[in-house]
Design an enzyme around this catalytic site. Structure first.
Site, PDB file in Angstrom:
ATOM      1  N   ILE A 131      33.694 114.389 -13.190  1.00  0.00           N
ATOM      2  CA  ILE A 131      33.028 115.474 -13.917  1.00  0.00           C
ATOM      3  C   ILE A 131      33.937 116.688 -14.037  1.00  0.00           C
ATOM      4  CG2 ILE A 131      31.890 116.549 -11.919  1.00  0.00           C
ATOM      5  CD1 ILE A 131      30.411 116.056 -15.456  1.00  0.00           C
ATOM      6  N   SER A 186      41.070 119.655  -3.365  1.00  0.00           N
ATOM      7  CA  SER A 186      40.542 118.296  -3.360  1.00  0.00           C
ATOM      8  C   SER A 186      41.279 117.483  -2.313  1.00  0.00           C
ATOM      9  CB  SER A 186      40.716 117.644  -4.734  1.00  0.00           C
ATOM     10  OG  SER A 186      40.266 116.299  -4.713  1.00  0.00           O
ATOM     11  N   ARG A 187      40.559 116.632  -1.611  1.00  0.00           N
ATOM     12  CA  ARG A 187      41.195 115.789  -0.592  1.00  0.00           C
ATOM     13  C   ARG A 187      41.976 114.647  -1.234  1.00  0.00           C
ATOM     14  NH1 ARG A 187      39.843 117.045   4.478  1.00  0.00           N
ATOM     15  NH2 ARG A 187      37.967 118.299   4.824  1.00  0.00           N
ATOM     16  N   LYS A 205      25.254 120.489 -10.686  1.00  0.00           N
ATOM     17  CA  LYS A 205      23.912 119.993 -10.399  1.00  0.00           C
ATOM     18  C   LYS A 205      23.991 118.723  -9.567  1.00  0.00           C
ATOM     19  CE  LYS A 205      23.790 116.214 -13.076  1.00  0.00           C
ATOM     20  NZ  LYS A 205      23.449 114.855 -12.637  1.00  0.00           N
ATOM     21  N   ASP A 246      20.077 111.295  -9.899  1.00  0.00           N
ATOM     22  CA  ASP A 246      21.271 112.053 -10.273  1.00  0.00           C
ATOM     23  C   ASP A 246      21.302 112.281 -11.782  1.00  0.00           C
ATOM     24  OD1 ASP A 246      24.123 113.079  -9.504  1.00  0.00           O
ATOM     25  OD2 ASP A 246      24.446 111.691 -11.164  1.00  0.00           O
TER      26      ASP A 246
END
Length: 311
Positions: A18, A40-41, A94, A172
């Site tokens: 996303i 970010s990992r 969201k 979701d």
């Protein structure tokens, strides 16, 4: 806070699908923002400093004004609270959290710290939604039928978190339908639900929901992640003055079979325009109604075990 050139210096946390499909292109094209860093990992984004965690990003980027959080909802609370306590404005993908209570804490923390908190509902910014809301205003609604059915393997390949507790499963995408319905309809509430849960998962793959409102209007919703072929994202509202249909997730609006002229799709541009306005006015926008309906479905719905799901 804002940069000297008037833009909002923003950091993005979570470089997944996303973020790459929506957030990064919109931020890059918007005159309101300067992408300052990402965290970010696993993912990386060229052209800006990359960090493994939000904590590292906050420590390394003292000029950040805001952060957009795109991690799964189960881990978003601690990141949001840390950003708020550091004085940064926060954009929440969201759903805004894994529970209602945790979002309530974030609301109070943002108020106390004097920063903006935005719970984003991208489907509300589909081009047909606001015209539908305007047309329905004041009209007598007879019934509502919502069908939100799609192929989970296409939209969420190999995403284990959506099947875990707090990942919400079919809710979701289903919460997108609820975000539109709560925006265009009078207040309504759940009267019953059936949640179909694969025997090897914690979250439902399908849900049948029954709602009503103060006038006794029948509002039915079907969410299903097992649909292949053409996808279905429709809301049908039968009124005394005609039938309104929002289809393709709100990008097409018809009234009594007549398609209405609409502007091009720009959901995430609308979200980021809204967030910029909130930051500059020092206000927040956190509507919990879509998440309340999901919580009610888990609270009141009957669970039905169905066959195992494999990616």
């Amino acid at each position: 806070m804002s940069a000297s050139n008037g833009t909002i210096r923003i950091g993005l946390v979570g470089i997944g699908k996303i973020a790459r499909d929506q957030h990064l292109p919109v931020i890059g094209a918007s005159p309101d923002y300067t992408l300052t860093a990402v965290a970010s990992r696993e993912g990386r984004y060229e052209g800006v400093p990359n960090y493994r965690t939000l904590a590292e990003m906050l420590a390394g980027q003292g000029d950040l004004d805001a952060v957009a959080l795109c991690q799964p909802p189960q881990v978003r609370f601690s990141a949001a609270l840390a950003a708020i306590e550091a004085g940064r404005h926060v954009f929440l993908e969201k759903p805004p959290g894994a529970t209602l209570a945790e979002v309530g804490i974030l609301i109070e923390a943002a108020r106390a710290r004097g920063v903006s908190l935005f719970a984003s509902w991208h489907s509300r910014y589909a081009p047909g939604v606001e015209p539908a809301r305007h047309w329905l205003s004041g009209r007598r609604i007879r019934s509502v039928a919502i069908a939100w059915m799609e192929d989970v393997r296409h939209w969420h390949p190999n995403q284990a978190w959506i099947w875990q507790a707090g990942g919400m499963g079919v809710f979701d995408p289903g919460i997108n339908a609820l975000s539109i319905a709560t925006h265009i309809l009078p207040p309504f509430f759940l009267t019953g639900a059936t949640l179909s849960v694969p025997e090897n998962r914690q979250a439902p793959i399908a849900a049948d929901l029954h709602f009503t409102d103060a006038d006794g209007t029948a509002i039915e919703a079907v969410f299903d992640w097992r649909q292949t072929g053409p996808q279905t994202w429709d809301i049908r509202v039968d009124t005394e003055d005609g039938l309104l249909v929002l289809s393709k997730g709100g990008s097409v609006l018809t009234i009594d079979g007549s398609e209405q002229p609409l502007p091009p799709e720009a959901e995430y541009r609308g979200l980021y325009d809204r967030f910029a306005a909130l930051v500059r006015s020092g206000t927040s926008d956190v509507d919990l109604n879509p998440l309340i309906h999901v919580a009610d479905a888990f609270l009141r719905g009957e669970r039905r075990t169905v066959e195992a799901f494999t990616d």
